[in-house]
Design a protein around this motif. Structure first.
Motif, PDB file in Angstrom:
ATOM      1  N   ASP A 286       0.866  -1.167   0.000  1.00 50.88           N
ATOM      2  CA  ASP A 286       0.000   0.000   0.000  1.00 50.88           C
ATOM      3  C   ASP A 286       0.908   1.223   0.000  1.00 50.88           C
ATOM      4  O   ASP A 286       1.575   1.518   0.998  1.00 50.88           O
ATOM      5  CB  ASP A 286      -0.911   0.003   1.226  1.00 50.88           C
ATOM      6  N   MET A 287       0.952   1.954  -1.107  1.00 53.47           N
ATOM      7  CA  MET A 287       1.921   3.024  -1.294  1.00 53.47           C
ATOM      8  C   MET A 287       1.564   4.298  -0.536  1.00 53.47           C
ATOM      9  O   MET A 287       2.378   5.229  -0.481  1.00 53.47           O
ATOM     10  CB  MET A 287       2.083   3.304  -2.786  1.00 53.47           C
TER      11      MET A 287
ATOM     12  N   ILE B 181      -3.442  -1.129  -8.541  1.00 51.29           N
ATOM     13  CA  ILE B 181      -4.712  -0.446  -8.317  1.00 51.29           C
ATOM     14  C   ILE B 181      -4.368   1.015  -8.071  1.00 51.29           C
ATOM     15  O   ILE B 181      -3.746   1.346  -7.057  1.00 51.29           O
ATOM     16  CB  ILE B 181      -5.479  -1.011  -7.107  1.00 51.29           C
ATOM     17  N   ILE B 182      -4.741   1.881  -8.997  1.00 52.98           N
ATOM     18  CA  ILE B 182      -4.422   3.305  -8.884  1.00 52.98           C
ATOM     19  C   ILE B 182      -5.727   4.075  -8.713  1.00 52.98           C
ATOM     20  O   ILE B 182      -6.605   4.046  -9.592  1.00 52.98           O
ATOM     21  CB  ILE B 182      -3.646   3.807 -10.114  1.00 52.98           C
TER      22      ILE B 182
ATOM     23  N   ASP C 293       6.737  -0.425 -12.087  1.00 52.29           N
ATOM     24  CA  ASP C 293       6.945  -1.584 -12.958  1.00 52.29           C
ATOM     25  C   ASP C 293       8.147  -2.400 -12.493  1.00 52.29           C
ATOM     26  O   ASP C 293       8.132  -3.634 -12.547  1.00 52.29           O
ATOM     27  CB  ASP C 293       7.160  -1.119 -14.404  1.00 52.29           C
ATOM     28  N   ARG C 294       9.175  -1.716 -11.994  1.00 56.77           N
ATOM     29  CA  ARG C 294      10.377  -2.417 -11.537  1.00 56.77           C
ATOM     30  C   ARG C 294      10.068  -3.371 -10.390  1.00 56.77           C
ATOM     31  O   ARG C 294      10.560  -4.510 -10.366  1.00 56.77           O
ATOM     32  CB  ARG C 294      11.442  -1.398 -11.090  1.00 56.77           C
TER      33      ARG C 294
ATOM     34  N   LEU D  26       0.229  -3.642  -6.151  1.00 54.31           N
ATOM     35  CA  LEU D  26       0.566  -2.306  -5.672  1.00 54.31           C
ATOM     36  C   LEU D  26      -0.712  -1.477  -5.632  1.00 54.31           C
ATOM     37  O   LEU D  26      -1.438  -1.399  -6.627  1.00 54.31           O
ATOM     38  CB  LEU D  26       1.581  -1.634  -6.604  1.00 54.31           C
ATOM     39  N   HIS D  27      -0.971  -0.867  -4.480  1.00 56.17           N
ATOM     40  CA  HIS D  27      -2.153  -0.005  -4.322  1.00 56.17           C
ATOM     41  C   HIS D  27      -1.680   1.426  -4.121  1.00 56.17           C
ATOM     42  O   HIS D  27      -0.920   1.720  -3.191  1.00 56.17           O
ATOM     43  CB  HIS D  27      -2.984  -0.461  -3.120  1.00 56.17           C
ATOM     44  N   ALA D  28      -2.093   2.325  -5.005  1.00 61.02           N
ATOM     45  CA  ALA D  28      -1.641   3.717  -4.958  1.00 61.02           C
ATOM     46  C   ALA D  28      -2.853   4.643  -4.908  1.00 61.02           C
ATOM     47  O   ALA D  28      -3.492   4.895  -5.934  1.00 61.02           O
ATOM     48  CB  ALA D  28      -0.771   4.037  -6.178  1.00 61.02           C
TER      49      ALA D  28
END
Length: 599
Positions: free
Chosen positions: A454-455, A548-549, A538-539, A514-516
């Motif tokens: 969770d970013m 999820i953006i 992406d890396r 990844l959740h942003a």
């Protein structure tokens, strides 16, 4: 008499065309610079006093919104398939940075300037396969995904890992527990007289810091005790140990006890563990041990297993005596000891600190020292006292696990959040995650995710909503809201602080999801590059992984233009979510899946 024109019509036409050509060239240069990877705001750019951010950056974004999408993004050379941009020691040599090798500064973060960034997509190694899924991955991974076998040979007598055909197996051994981490955990539980020999001590031990974790087998086997460990190790001579841990699906991160504070709030862990981790705890007046003290909760334990602890060699005995003396001056008491293992306990209150002679070393920290200031902050050679409330309460007053996940913790008051707001946040994220899963239900399977990030974790509501699913979440608190990370830890979750204008300290291909939420809006306001962040996401995203953006429509529209170039168009979904109390305005949700690249 008629006036004679000084410029003939053909010459005038030529001048006009030349001027248009120059203007068009400048315009093309402007657009090209706007899309150049790594574009950054200059210190001299004009600032917009109304909306924030630089005017030049705002104009660039407006131009980008109208521009054609990039058809492709360059692919990095295969030699960079394991690149960690801010932990790249080649960069230290190339930039001729002055680092103190004795203090391990070369293992700390040193991020490349914009002009030195690799603005290209990191390729997977040849033969890369979709990772083995949890829970099978705890015991085996594909050798092709991490084609490094030196640890298997170097640690063959310690049962860290074994090469078996096209797989690498993990028997569960470690430097101090050759016969298995599971037996070692039970032995420690018996030493500390925990109920039923369960390491969670009736739910009172939940968060553990494992320093020098190897391939994280200790953390792997703690999970069955309902304990979550932040397994920590540097990218050193055993450079792939954390990569193996993450490939296995075990919570782990790169880090070093060097000169900077670890990026965790004070009083985050009930227990710290060091199993023969080769750390000189006595160096620099015990500064490394004092950093562990900062991280331990009141009454927290430090488990130390080392040949030095009870060896009869005079030099080793001298080290042990010095370690014992330092721990006493820090007010730690021996809670248990057996053979080569000793467990110290941190005091519950300030009473011992206040009884010390004022000249005792290490000193108490000054009242103006913030123990929760952790991003790029140097370690302090001092002891952090408890607040008056913690001293009075004789501890953190946290509910046992799993009740603490949804129980408002006392430290909410420190960040100005009421228990009612905390409960509302939990409910909103529960609903949001349900809606995310509805969007993805046609393409996900029961074991699609294991490593989740969770970013923008805030109070940890997203991770809380995932409780019950077989996943773990790295909760990342952006630097400007780092104070909220203490609530994440008080809920029994784990995480770190980070600045998303820089690369994250992890290996490539280490997260399934990844959740942003509002992350791109945040870095846009700060003048950082959205394209750089997309390349960084992406890396660290595994092939077949999801992003999820959730952000404002203009941001989602901009990101959509990069989806094909990033190879994130394996599956797409975009919706307008329901407005709730956390919404700062109109939002859209974009979910995309990264393709498994063809060779």
């Amino acid at each position: 008499m008629k006036h004679r024109n000084d410029v003939s019509f053909p010459k005038l036409l030529k001048s006009v065309l030349l001027g248009l050509t120059v203007c068009l060239g400048l315009l093309c240069f402007y657009y090209g610079w706007s899309f150049a990877p790594g574009s950054r705001r200059s210190d001299h750019e004009e600032f917009d006093p109304v909306f924030g951010g630089s005017l030049a950056h705002r104009r660039r974004r407006e131009a980008e919104a109208e521009a054609e999408p990039p058809k492709s993004i360059p692919i990095c050379d295969m030699q960079f398939s394991e690149l960690i941009p801010c932990l790249d020691r080649n960069l230290i040599y190339q930039l001729k940075l002055k680092v103190n090798l004795t203090l391990m500064e070369h293992y700390e973060r040193h991020c490349p300037p914009p002009e030195r960034r690799y603005n290209c997509l990191i390729p997977p190694p040849l033969g890369y396969k979709v990772p083995v899924r949890w829970p099978t991955s705890r015991d085996e991974v594909w050798k092709a995904n991490i084609p490094h076998t030196s640890l298997a040979e170097e640690k063959s007598d310690q049962n860290w890992m074994v090469v078996n055909g096209d797989k690498i197996n993990f028997p569960g051994g470690g430097t101090h527990f050759h016969t298995g981490a599971d037996k070692y955990i039970v032995a420690l539980s018996k030493m500390l007289k925990f109920p039923d020999f369960k390491f969670n001590n009736g739910g009172n031990i939940r968060n553990v810091l494992d320093v020098g974790c190897g391939v994280a087998s200790f953390g792997a086997y703690l999970l069955s005790h309902h304990v979550i460990a932040m397994s920590l190790a540097p990218n050193d001579a055993h450079e792939n140990q954390i990569q193996f841990a993450l490939e296995r699906g075990i919570p782990a991160t790169l880090g070093i006890l060097g000169t900077k504070r670890l990026t965790y709030p004070s009083r985050s862990f009930e227990l710290a563990h060091c199993s023969r981790c080769r750390i000189d705890w006595l160096q620099r007046d015990g500064i490394l041990l004092l950093e562990l003290d900062r991280l331990l909760r009141p009454g927290g334990y430090f488990v130390y297993t080392s040949p030095e602890a009870y060896a009869h060699d005079p030099e080793n005995q001298k080290i042990w005596n010095a370690m014992s003396d330092l721990s006493k001056r820090m007010c730690w008491k021996v809670a248990a000891k057996k053979d080569q293992s000793v467990v110290w306990a941190k005091p519950l209150t300030n009473s011992c600190y206040l009884k010390r002679d004022p000249s005792t070393q290490p000193p108490l920290c000054n009242s103006d020292d913030d123990p929760d200031a952790i991003w790029n902050v140097s370690m302090k050679t001092c002891i952090s006292q408890y607040s008056a409330k913690v001293h009075r309460d004789r501890g953190s007053r946290l509910a046992p696990w799993p009740q603490r996940l949804t129980t408002p913790p006392p430290r909410l008051e420190e960040i100005g959040v009421s228990p009612e707001e905390f409960q509302e946040d939990t409910s909103i994220w529960h609903f949001r995650v349900i809606e995310y899963w509805k969007q993805m239900k046609s393409v996900i399977q029961r074991n699609s995710f294991r490593n989740v990030m969770d970013m923008n974790s805030q109070l940890g509501g997203f991770a809380t909503a995932l409780n019950g699913k077989d996943v773990w979440v790295m909760n990342v608190a952006p630097v400007h809201v780092s104070a909220k990370l203490k609530i994440v830890y008080d809920r029994g979750l784990i995480g770190t602080v980070h600045d998303w204008c820089e690369a994250f300290s992890t290996y490539p291909r280490t997260y399934d999801l990844l959740h942003a939420w509002a992350v791109f809006s945040d870095i846009e306001e700060r003048g950082c590059s959205a394209e750089d962040l997309l390349i960084e996401m992406d890396r660290i995203l595994r092939p077949n992984g999801f992003v999820i953006i959730r952000d404002k429509p203009s941001v989602i529209n901009y990101i959509r233009k990069f989806v094909t170039a990033l190879k994130w168009d394996d599956w797409l979904s975009e919706v307008e979510p329901r407005v709730d109390a956390l919404s700062s305005g109109e939002e859209r949700v974009l979910i995309a899946r990264k393709k498994l690249w063809d060779d």
